[in-house]
Design a protein around this motif. Sequence first.
Motif, PDB file in Angstrom:
ATOM      1  N   PRO A 246      10.294  11.075  -3.896  1.00  0.00           N
ATOM      2  CA  PRO A 246       9.351   9.989  -3.341  1.00  0.00           C
ATOM      3  C   PRO A 246       8.541   9.693  -4.367  1.00  0.00           C
ATOM      4  N   CYS A 247       8.804   8.500  -5.470  1.00  0.00           N
ATOM      5  CA  CYS A 247       8.496   8.845  -6.882  1.00  0.00           C
ATOM      6  C   CYS A 247       7.919   6.946  -6.591  1.00  0.00           C
ATOM      7  N   ALA A 248       7.422   6.514  -5.580  1.00  0.00           N
ATOM      8  CA  ALA A 248       6.552   5.027  -5.619  1.00  0.00           C
ATOM      9  C   ALA A 248       6.041   4.579  -4.010  1.00  0.00           C
ATOM     10  N   VAL A 249       5.331   3.674  -4.054  1.00  0.00           N
ATOM     11  CA  VAL A 249       5.200   3.318  -2.477  1.00  0.00           C
ATOM     12  C   VAL A 249       5.420   1.580  -2.537  1.00  0.00           C
ATOM     13  N   THR A 250       6.166   1.617  -1.597  1.00  0.00           N
ATOM     14  CA  THR A 250       5.615  -0.897  -1.653  1.00  0.00           C
ATOM     15  C   THR A 250       4.045  -0.619  -0.971  1.00  0.00           C
ATOM     16  N   ILE A 251       3.545  -1.866  -1.448  1.00  0.00           N
ATOM     17  CA  ILE A 251       2.328  -1.811  -1.426  1.00  0.00           C
ATOM     18  C   ILE A 251       2.154  -3.273  -0.063  1.00  0.00           C
ATOM     19  N   THR A 252       2.113  -3.603   0.472  1.00  0.00           N
ATOM     20  CA  THR A 252       1.881  -4.766   1.036  1.00  0.00           C
ATOM     21  C   THR A 252       0.248  -4.681   2.189  1.00  0.00           C
ATOM     22  N   ASP A 253      -0.316  -6.481   2.189  1.00  0.00           N
ATOM     23  CA  ASP A 253      -1.559  -6.962   2.603  1.00  0.00           C
ATOM     24  C   ASP A 253      -2.264  -5.020   2.559  1.00  0.00           C
ATOM     25  N   ASN A 254      -2.591  -5.771   1.285  1.00  0.00           N
ATOM     26  CA  ASN A 254      -3.586  -3.834   1.279  1.00  0.00           C
ATOM     27  C   ASN A 254      -4.715  -4.921   0.763  1.00  0.00           C
ATOM     28  N   GLU A 255      -6.092  -4.317   1.016  1.00  0.00           N
ATOM     29  CA  GLU A 255      -6.980  -5.475   0.958  1.00  0.00           C
ATOM     30  C   GLU A 255      -7.746  -5.214  -0.302  1.00  0.00           C
ATOM     31  N   TRP A 256      -7.749  -4.050  -1.262  1.00  0.00           N
ATOM     32  CA  TRP A 256      -8.488  -3.866  -2.345  1.00  0.00           C
ATOM     33  C   TRP A 256      -7.382  -4.613  -3.057  1.00  0.00           C
ATOM     34  N   LEU A 257      -5.686  -4.509  -3.391  1.00  0.00           N
ATOM     35  CA  LEU A 257      -5.409  -5.157  -3.897  1.00  0.00           C
ATOM     36  C   LEU A 257      -5.794  -7.613  -4.066  1.00  0.00           C
ATOM     37  N   THR A 258      -5.670  -7.882  -2.659  1.00  0.00           N
ATOM     38  CA  THR A 258      -5.163  -8.884  -2.006  1.00  0.00           C
ATOM     39  C   THR A 258      -6.912  -9.720  -2.312  1.00  0.00           C
ATOM     40  N   LYS A 259      -8.184  -9.118  -2.160  1.00  0.00           N
ATOM     41  CA  LYS A 259      -9.317  -9.511  -2.922  1.00  0.00           C
ATOM     42  C   LYS A 259      -9.398  -8.907  -3.806  1.00  0.00           C
ATOM     43  N   ASN A 260      -9.356  -8.396  -4.274  1.00  0.00           N
ATOM     44  CA  ASN A 260      -9.266  -9.025  -5.954  1.00  0.00           C
ATOM     45  C   ASN A 260      -8.489  -9.573  -6.728  1.00  0.00           C
ATOM     46  N   ASN A 261      -7.680 -10.200  -6.477  1.00  0.00           N
ATOM     47  CA  ASN A 261      -6.707 -11.189  -6.527  1.00  0.00           C
ATOM     48  C   ASN A 261      -5.160 -10.095  -7.826  1.00  0.00           C
ATOM     49  N   TYR A 262      -5.004  -9.212  -7.364  1.00  0.00           N
ATOM     50  CA  TYR A 262      -4.003  -8.648  -7.912  1.00  0.00           C
ATOM     51  C   TYR A 262      -2.803  -8.680  -7.468  1.00  0.00           C
ATOM     52  N   TYR A 263      -2.604  -8.393  -6.372  1.00  0.00           N
ATOM     53  CA  TYR A 263      -1.295  -8.092  -5.437  1.00  0.00           C
ATOM     54  C   TYR A 263      -1.306  -8.566  -4.110  1.00  0.00           C
ATOM     55  N   ASP A 264      -0.496  -9.683  -3.992  1.00  0.00           N
ATOM     56  CA  ASP A 264       0.056  -9.757  -1.934  1.00  0.00           C
ATOM     57  C   ASP A 264       0.902  -8.387  -1.620  1.00  0.00           C
ATOM     58  N   SER A 265       1.871  -8.432  -2.712  1.00  0.00           N
ATOM     59  CA  SER A 265       2.632  -7.476  -2.621  1.00  0.00           C
ATOM     60  C   SER A 265       3.181  -6.452  -3.742  1.00  0.00           C
ATOM     61  N   CYS A 266       2.972  -4.966  -3.960  1.00  0.00           N
ATOM     62  CA  CYS A 266       3.577  -5.035  -4.912  1.00  0.00           C
ATOM     63  C   CYS A 266       4.322  -2.916  -4.774  1.00  0.00           C
ATOM     64  N   TYR A 267       4.685  -2.691  -6.118  1.00  0.00           N
ATOM     65  CA  TYR A 267       4.959  -1.542  -6.201  1.00  0.00           C
ATOM     66  C   TYR A 267       4.248  -0.768  -6.791  1.00  0.00           C
ATOM     67  N   PHE A 268       3.770   0.862  -6.410  1.00  0.00           N
ATOM     68  CA  PHE A 268       2.825   1.411  -7.562  1.00  0.00           C
ATOM     69  C   PHE A 268       2.512   2.896  -7.612  1.00  0.00           C
ATOM     70  N   GLY A 269       3.134   3.023  -8.379  1.00  0.00           N
ATOM     71  CA  GLY A 269       3.521   5.212  -9.197  1.00  0.00           C
ATOM     72  C   GLY A 269       2.571   5.214  -9.726  1.00  0.00           C
ATOM     73  N   ILE A 270       2.195   6.559 -10.394  1.00  0.00           N
ATOM     74  CA  ILE A 270       2.184   7.234 -11.141  1.00  0.00           C
ATOM     75  C   ILE A 270       2.962   8.065 -12.470  1.00  0.00           C
ATOM     76  N   LEU A 271       2.374   7.120 -12.769  1.00  0.00           N
ATOM     77  CA  LEU A 271       3.224   7.933 -14.397  1.00  0.00           C
ATOM     78  C   LEU A 271       2.975   9.639 -15.142  1.00  0.00           C
ATOM     79  N   TYR A 272       4.311   9.611 -15.953  1.00  0.00           N
ATOM     80  CA  TYR A 272       4.476  10.964 -16.085  1.00  0.00           C
ATOM     81  C   TYR A 272       3.872  10.783 -17.584  1.00  0.00           C
ATOM     82  N   ARG A 273       2.649  12.061 -18.351  1.00  0.00           N
ATOM     83  CA  ARG A 273       2.436  12.006 -18.983  1.00  0.00           C
ATOM     84  C   ARG A 273       0.653  11.023 -19.663  1.00  0.00           C
TER      85      ARG A 273
END
Length: 212
Positions: free
Chosen positions: A168-195
Amino acid sequence: MEKKPDFKAMSTKTKVGYIWDYYRWPILLTIIGVGVLISIIYNRITYREPVLNVLMINCNNLFSNDDSGFHEFLTGYGYDPEESPVSLNASMYFPEDDYSQSVNELQVLSTLIAAGGQDIFFGRGAIFLNYAEQGAFQDLSTLLPADLLARYEDGLLYAVDEDGTSYPCAVTITDNEWLTKNNYYDSCYFGILYRGSNPETAVQFAEFLLNY
């Protein structure tokens, strides 16, 4: 030969006009140089090394690099937002179905990721999925608690390592309160990069986000 004016005999107003007429460009260049030097010194004195470097593409709040949305995370994990800021780059947009025309933006993004130092990556569309398939993201199963990942089981994205094992390299995130209240995304992908420059903080933020 033109007679040289008697500077001592001039009035104060005439002296000022004379100096300005003959020396305006050296004066202006000196003022600009001093201003640039002051700006450089100020930036060096006030610069604070980020504790987290964040990339966001196709963000709702496009072109805003205001990191105030991360203050809740920083204070919750014992960081001082003034002394330990987040570096947010949310200025890039790519068409979600076909990003091939965004040549300049793609070069910038590829350079940022290849150079290292970026910690986490949010995005939407085919370009994020392409980076996931290329193995740009770390194995979340080695970084996050199993029970936390299990809550997102249906939304996990997988990549394949050199041994042919999927992870598992990334997560699909939908309706996350932190993302929506800061007007970043309604839904998105999230991952931690190498290096990344701040691997421990990246994991802390992932736990903060996915538990929100």
